[in-house]
Design an enzyme around this catalytic site. Structure first.
Site, short mmCIF file in Angstrom:
data_model
loop_
_atom_site.label_atom_id
_atom_site.label_comp_id
_atom_site.label_asym_id
_atom_site.label_seq_id
_atom_site.Cartn_x
_atom_site.Cartn_y
_atom_site.Cartn_z
N THR A 116 13.18 69.23 51.98
CA THR A 116 12.99 67.25 52.38
C THR A 116 11.74 67.12 51.15
O THR A 116 12.48 65.18 50.75
CB THR A 116 12.45 67.52 53.85
N ASP A 117 11.84 68.16 50.46
CA ASP A 117 10.31 66.71 49.14
C ASP A 117 11.16 67.17 48.39
O ASP A 117 10.81 66.39 47.85
CB ASP A 117 9.18 68.78 48.67
N LYS A 134 13.96 63.42 55.09
CA LYS A 134 12.29 63.31 54.53
C LYS A 134 12.33 62.03 56.04
O LYS A 134 12.61 60.65 54.33
CB LYS A 134 12.18 63.19 53.45
N VAL A 174 20.78 32.98 77.73
CA VAL A 174 19.84 34.61 76.55
C VAL A 174 22.11 34.84 75.79
O VAL A 174 22.14 34.66 75.10
CB VAL A 174 19.78 35.75 77.02
N GLN A 175 22.99 35.15 77.19
CA GLN A 175 23.77 35.45 76.80
C GLN A 175 24.70 34.52 75.85
O GLN A 175 25.29 35.16 74.52
CB GLN A 175 24.65 36.15 77.83
N ASN A 183 14.53 39.12 76.52
CA ASN A 183 14.34 37.67 77.09
C ASN A 183 12.46 38.04 78.26
O ASN A 183 11.91 38.37 78.26
CB ASN A 183 14.89 37.60 78.45
N HIS A 223 9.34 37.33 79.74
CA HIS A 223 9.24 35.52 80.45
C HIS A 223 8.00 34.56 80.19
O HIS A 223 6.97 35.67 80.19
CB HIS A 223 9.69 36.22 81.97
N ARG A 266 13.93 25.77 81.32
CA ARG A 266 12.90 26.62 81.16
C ARG A 266 12.73 26.90 79.70
O ARG A 266 12.68 26.93 78.92
CB ARG A 266 13.09 27.38 82.25
#
Length: 313
Positions: free
Chosen positions: A60-61, A13, A241-242, A268, A270, A189
């Site tokens: 699932t109920d 569920k 970023v790395q 990223n 931009h 940047r």
């Protein structure tokens, strides 16, 4: 068709909405607001796919009902922390049903913030701001099925959609160049990303697992993510970023011995300086003040960072 095999399977569920309120005698109240997904798997479920045999299928109920049952009957401290609640639901399922090998429970929450007036928290009123989403998932897996005497619990926790931006102290230079390269060096940047961060715990002892300071680890992971992004001087010197991702994860591992590894996904987003040269205006590199956000395509930086030898608890 009859010769095909079931390679993997799980069912359950999803999007079970459950809210638990804790009312203290002094009038102070707490709230937890969850979306729960519960999935069961095991070899004996295969015939429900291949033969249409539902004898062992836990509806699932019924799984939905179990979530509400445990939200009511468990002590408050086992419900109000998502990692603990997820591990309780998962372990309940593998212990109750002999034919269930693994239960995977995912809990997602956007916490309610307590209202404050005159710098004091209100006893029972809350608000919700647009912010990151916290989530956790617990896997309870029997070691020797169908016996439920021993099982391992793996918990992944994290957050996503934490949107951050800084207007300087990010760069991308000295990268590989060939005949297909058009991007210039960018010594400074504007950097923006939507952070997805995930960390992992593994234990064979449920009580030990549930004693971990999950709320503090969540807060610390978010704090380290923001502080590394904005303030860590290592992210200024090598400001890709790395390298920023690595610094974020390394700080979390150093602060929390219970965490086995940390995963980040950092798109990223931009923001490129808009070319205004046709109007006789400089708007590149150090002159850049006007930017054009570019939604697609975006860079995507991912990594899982762990210790040389994983810590255990």
């Amino acid at each position: 068709m009859e010769n095909s095999i079931v390679k993997s399977q799980a069912y359950g569920k999803d999007r079970v909405r459950v809210v638990r309120v804790v009312r203290h005698q002094d009038g102070w109240q707490e709230i937890a607001d969850y979306w729960v997904c519960c999935l069961l798997s095991g070899e004996q479920f295969e015939t429900s796919y291949t033969k249409g045999d539902n004898k062992l299928v836990v509806a699932t109920d019924s799984q939905k009902n179990t979530v509400y049952y445990l939200a009511k009957t468990l002590p408050a401290e086992k419900v109000m922390v998502p990692e603990v609640f997820a591990s309780e639901v998962a372990s309940f399922m593998v212990k109750k049903y002999a034919h269930v090998t693994t239960c995977h429970v995912k809990v997602t929450t956007k916490p309610w913030e307590r209202m404050k007036f005159d710098n004091k928290g209100h006893a029972h009123s809350f608000y919700r701001e647009g912010k990151e989403t916290r989530w956790t998932e617990a896997y309870a897996t029997k070691t020797n099925p169908p016996s439920a005497e021993q099982f391992t619990v793996k918990v992944n926790s994290g957050f996503y959609d934490l949107e951050v931006l800084k207007t300087t102290n990010s760069s991308f230079v000295n990268f590989w160049r060939d005949e297909l390269t058009t991007l210039p060096d960018m010594p400074d940047r504007l950097l923006s990303t939507k952070v997805l961060c995930q960390w992992t715990f593994v234990s064979t002892d449920l009580d030990t697992l549930q004693q971990q300071p999950f709320d503090a680890i969540f807060a610390g992971a978010k704090r380290n993510t923001l502080d590394a992004f904005a303030n860590d001087p290592r992210a200024w010197v090598h400001a890709s970023v790395q390298s920023t991702l690595y610094i974020m994860a390394d700080r979390i591992l150093n602060d929390f011995a219970a965490v086995d590894d940390v995963y980040y996904a950092l798109p990223n987003i931009h923001y490129f300086p808009f070319d205004l040269s046709k109007f006789g205006l400089k708007n590149t590199q150090t002159d850049a003040e006007v930017y054009m956000p570019i939604a697609d395509p975006s860079g995507l930086i991912t990594a899982t960072i762990s210790r040389p030898s994983k810590g255990k608890f």
